[in-house]
Design an enzyme around this catalytic site. Structure first.
Site, PDB file in Angstrom:
ATOM      1  N   ASP A 105      28.398 136.728  15.368  1.00 51.97           N
ATOM      2  CA  ASP A 105      27.308 136.471  16.315  1.00 51.97           C
ATOM      3  C   ASP A 105      26.004 137.025  15.743  1.00 51.97           C
ATOM      4  OD1 ASP A 105      29.138 135.381  18.016  1.00 51.97           O
ATOM      5  OD2 ASP A 105      28.963 136.912  19.572  1.00 51.97           O
ATOM      6  N   ARG A 124      26.804 128.082  14.176  1.00 52.38           N
ATOM      7  CA  ARG A 124      26.563 127.815  15.599  1.00 52.38           C
ATOM      8  C   ARG A 124      25.050 127.866  15.822  1.00 52.38           C
ATOM      9  NH1 ARG A 124      28.255 132.707  19.005  1.00 52.38           N
ATOM     10  NH2 ARG A 124      30.378 131.962  18.734  1.00 52.38           N
ATOM     11  N   LYS A 147      19.720 129.021  21.166  1.00 53.24           N
ATOM     12  CA  LYS A 147      18.267 129.205  21.319  1.00 53.24           C
ATOM     13  C   LYS A 147      17.849 130.639  20.964  1.00 53.24           C
ATOM     14  CE  LYS A 147      17.705 125.647  24.833  1.00 53.24           C
ATOM     15  NZ  LYS A 147      17.188 125.275  26.161  1.00 53.24           N
ATOM     16  N   ALA A 152      18.834 134.996  22.401  1.00 52.84           N
ATOM     17  CA  ALA A 152      18.963 135.715  23.674  1.00 52.84           C
ATOM     18  C   ALA A 152      18.161 137.006  23.759  1.00 52.84           C
ATOM     19  CB  ALA A 152      20.433 136.024  23.913  1.00 52.84           C
ATOM     20  N   THR A 181      24.748 125.339  23.816  1.00 54.59           N
ATOM     21  CA  THR A 181      23.704 125.353  24.849  1.00 54.59           C
ATOM     22  C   THR A 181      24.287 124.832  26.154  1.00 54.59           C
ATOM     23  OG1 THR A 181      21.514 124.524  25.456  1.00 54.59           O
ATOM     24  CG2 THR A 181      22.880 123.021  24.171  1.00 54.59           C
TER      25      THR A 181
HETATM   26  P1  FDA Z   1      18.231 127.532  28.764  1.00 54.65           P
HETATM   27  O1  FDA Z   1      18.626 128.888  29.211  1.00 54.65           O
HETATM   28  O2  FDA Z   1      16.952 127.268  28.096  1.00 54.65           O
HETATM   29  O3  FDA Z   1      18.485 126.540  29.916  1.00 54.65           O
HETATM   30  C1  FDA Z   1      18.033 125.193  29.793  1.00 54.65           C
HETATM   31  C2  FDA Z   1      18.402 124.387  31.018  1.00 54.65           C
HETATM   32  O4  FDA Z   1      19.822 124.207  31.055  1.00 54.65           O
HETATM   33  C3  FDA Z   1      18.060 125.049  32.350  1.00 54.65           C
HETATM   34  O5  FDA Z   1      16.723 124.843  32.668  1.00 54.65           O
HETATM   35  C4  FDA Z   1      19.019 124.340  33.274  1.00 54.65           C
HETATM   36  O6  FDA Z   1      18.539 123.068  33.602  1.00 54.65           O
HETATM   37  C5  FDA Z   1      20.252 124.188  32.404  1.00 54.65           C
HETATM   38  N1  FDA Z   1      21.189 125.306  32.611  1.00 54.65           N
HETATM   39  C6  FDA Z   1      21.328 126.413  31.851  1.00 54.65           C
HETATM   40  N2  FDA Z   1      22.319 127.192  32.318  1.00 54.65           N
HETATM   41  C7  FDA Z   1      22.802 126.565  33.418  1.00 54.65           C
HETATM   42  C8  FDA Z   1      23.814 126.862  34.373  1.00 54.65           C
HETATM   43  N3  FDA Z   1      24.568 127.961  34.303  1.00 54.65           N
HETATM   44  N4  FDA Z   1      24.017 125.996  35.390  1.00 54.65           N
HETATM   45  C9  FDA Z   1      23.285 124.879  35.499  1.00 54.65           C
HETATM   46  N5  FDA Z   1      22.299 124.540  34.636  1.00 54.65           N
HETATM   47  C10 FDA Z   1      22.065 125.364  33.614  1.00 54.65           C
HETATM   48  N6  FDA Z   1      22.386 134.106  21.532  1.00 54.65           N
HETATM   49  C11 FDA Z   1      22.124 134.892  20.472  1.00 54.65           C
HETATM   50  O7  FDA Z   1      21.005 135.383  20.323  1.00 54.65           O
HETATM   51  N7  FDA Z   1      23.110 135.160  19.558  1.00 54.65           N
HETATM   52  C12 FDA Z   1      24.352 134.611  19.652  1.00 54.65           C
HETATM   53  O8  FDA Z   1      25.204 134.868  18.810  1.00 54.65           O
HETATM   54  C13 FDA Z   1      24.620 133.760  20.766  1.00 54.65           C
HETATM   55  N8  FDA Z   1      25.855 133.182  20.935  1.00 54.65           N
HETATM   56  C14 FDA Z   1      26.029 132.234  21.914  1.00 54.65           C
HETATM   57  C15 FDA Z   1      27.222 131.516  22.004  1.00 54.65           C
HETATM   58  C16 FDA Z   1      27.359 130.501  22.933  1.00 54.65           C
HETATM   59  C17 FDA Z   1      28.628 129.711  23.013  1.00 54.65           C
HETATM   60  C18 FDA Z   1      26.274 130.172  23.826  1.00 54.65           C
HETATM   61  C19 FDA Z   1      26.365 129.042  24.815  1.00 54.65           C
HETATM   62  C20 FDA Z   1      25.115 130.915  23.766  1.00 54.65           C
HETATM   63  C21 FDA Z   1      24.980 131.960  22.845  1.00 54.65           C
HETATM   64  N9  FDA Z   1      23.818 132.704  22.790  1.00 54.65           N
HETATM   65  C22 FDA Z   1      23.597 133.523  21.710  1.00 54.65           C
HETATM   66  C23 FDA Z   1      22.856 132.664  23.911  1.00 54.65           C
HETATM   67  C24 FDA Z   1      21.742 131.651  23.650  1.00 54.65           C
HETATM   68  O9  FDA Z   1      20.898 132.137  22.646  1.00 54.65           O
HETATM   69  C25 FDA Z   1      20.909 131.399  24.919  1.00 54.65           C
HETATM   70  O10 FDA Z   1      20.300 132.591  25.301  1.00 54.65           O
HETATM   71  C26 FDA Z   1      21.716 130.855  26.086  1.00 54.65           C
HETATM   72  O11 FDA Z   1      22.635 129.890  25.665  1.00 54.65           O
HETATM   73  C27 FDA Z   1      20.782 130.232  27.137  1.00 54.65           C
HETATM   74  O12 FDA Z   1      20.108 129.134  26.606  1.00 54.65           O
HETATM   75  P2  FDA Z   1      20.542 127.604  26.896  1.00 54.65           P
HETATM   76  O13 FDA Z   1      20.600 126.921  25.585  1.00 54.65           O
HETATM   77  O14 FDA Z   1      21.801 127.549  27.631  1.00 54.65           O
HETATM   78  O15 FDA Z   1      19.365 126.965  27.701  1.00 54.65           O
END
Ligand code: FDA
Length: 309
Positions: free
Chosen positions: A132, A180, A183, A185, A222
């Site tokens: 990670d 992987r 975005k 975190a 994502t």
């Molecule tokens: P974002 O949070 O921008 O959300 C975009 C849109 O998606 C929202 O506006 C909404 O519409 C929809 N949405 C999101 N979550 C929802 C929910 N629960 N229910 C309904 N709609 C929802 N980070 C890191 O720095 N190092 C790492 O190693 C990892 N590893 C990792 C593994 C995996 C499998 C995942 C999925 C994520 C990570 N992350 C990570 C975290 C990542 O960097 C990020 O912070 C989160 O995935 C949140 O971003 P999203 O891409 O989900 O979209």
């Protein structure tokens, strides 16, 4: 306002005192919705349920602020025990690790040695290990360790965060490595990371499309249905085989969409954190999605009512 809430929860996630306290509380504040088990046996049951639905898993033995070799050694042992369990129970599952948990902040060579032991055990059972990506302070050390490991192992890969300005350049230098894409975190400075959602999302799409056109396996991690929709269209238009990529989501997030993608024939992998060290992980999830705060509020009310009665 959203930025303030995000910064508040990210600050909580790095609070050592609360992290330590939370280990003793057990799951609280709604964390059980996002943490797949307290130990190897309980997470194994959850993995079996996901596997039965056609969903593969990657497990993460939670651990924050590891500050001595003994703790890092225990984390390594737990990961190797999990590998044995995956093998014995024939789970469709690989492992995600964090280098700080294995001693990166204590001694780089010690951490490298721990990774080698894990990769040797994993190679025996043909299990993949994902490293990670943590905050930017650990970015280059993580890439450096990965490059050393790649000289001897093929079952290892890492994560590239689309909020990093250097993401594309680094990705281009890892063409044959399983990656992987996420975005990102953590809270990073504008000098190293895009700050606006539009730029982060655009970069995510750019990196994912570039990788999908190549030959190496990519995990698209994502919950963003808009991004997933656009990538599904891109995949169809470019006839990209479904065995060259997978979608990944976190346990407890967008569960219906996870089942839908698996039913549509896409490879779907759920990230399953487990263990007593849930606080930092959960606070980062609240920072990403403040809507989940209602779970936390409900739990606080429940506890207050219990204490009053
Ligand atoms: P974002 O949070 O921008 O959300 C975009 C849109 O998606 C929202 O506006 C909404 O519409 C929809 N949405 C999101 N979550 C929802 C929910 N629960 N229910 C309904 N709609 C929802 N980070 C890191 O720095 N190092 C790492 O190693 C990892 N590893 C990792 C593994 C995996 C499998 C995942 C999925 C994520 C990570 N992350 C990570 C975290 C990542 O960097 C990020 O912070 C989160 O995935 C949140 O971003 P999203 O891409 O989900 O979209």
């Amino acid at each position: 306002m959203q930025n303030l809430i995000r910064n508040f929860f990210i600050a909580l996630s790095t609070n050592k005192f609360l992290n330590k306290k939370a280990r003793k509380w057990g799951f609280r504040l709604g964390a059980e919705k996002f943490v797949a088990g307290t130990d190897i046996d309980s997470v194994t049951l959850t993995i079996k349920k996901m596997n039965a639905q056609g969903i593969s898993c990657t497990v993460d033995n939670l651990g924050e602020f590891v500050s001595d070799k003994e703790e890092a050694g225990k984390a390594k042992k737990q990961i190797i025990n999990m590998l044995e369990k995956i093998h014995q129970e024939k789970l469709d599952c690989h492992i995600s690790v964090k280098l700080t948990q294995l001693g990166l902040d204590i001694d780089r060579d010690f951490c490298l040695g721990n990774m080698r032991e894990i990769l040797d055990a994993a190679a025996k059972y043909c299990i993949f290990i994902n490293i990670d990506m943590e905050d930017y302070a650990h970015f280059q050390p993580t890439i450096d360790i990965l490059k050393l490991l790649l000289k001897d192992y093929q079952n290892v890969g890492t994560v590239i965060q689309s909020y990093l300005r250097c993401a594309e350049e680094v990705l281009d230098k890892l063409p044959n490595v399983r990656i992987r894409i996420v975005k990102g975190a953590y809270k990073e400075s504008p000098a190293v990371a895009f700050q606006s959602k539009t730029e982060i999302d655009q970069n995510f799409l750019k990196l994912a499309k570039k990788r999908l056109l190549g030959n190496t396996f990519t995990s698209i991690a994502t919950h963003d249905h808009r991004i997933i929709g656009q990538l599904k269209k891109f995949i169809q238009e470019n006839n990209i085989p479904k065995d060259r990529f997978e979608f990944q989501m976190l346990y407890g997030f967008q569960q219906e969409m996870q089942y839908e993608l698996a039913n549509e024939g896409y490879q779907m992998t759920t990230y399953m954190p487990f263990g007593r060290d849930w606080f930092g992980y959960y606070m980062r999830r609240l920072a990403e999605r403040p809507q989940n705060i209602n779970l936390l509020i409900k739990d606080v009310f429940r506890l207050t009512r219990k204490n009053l009665s």
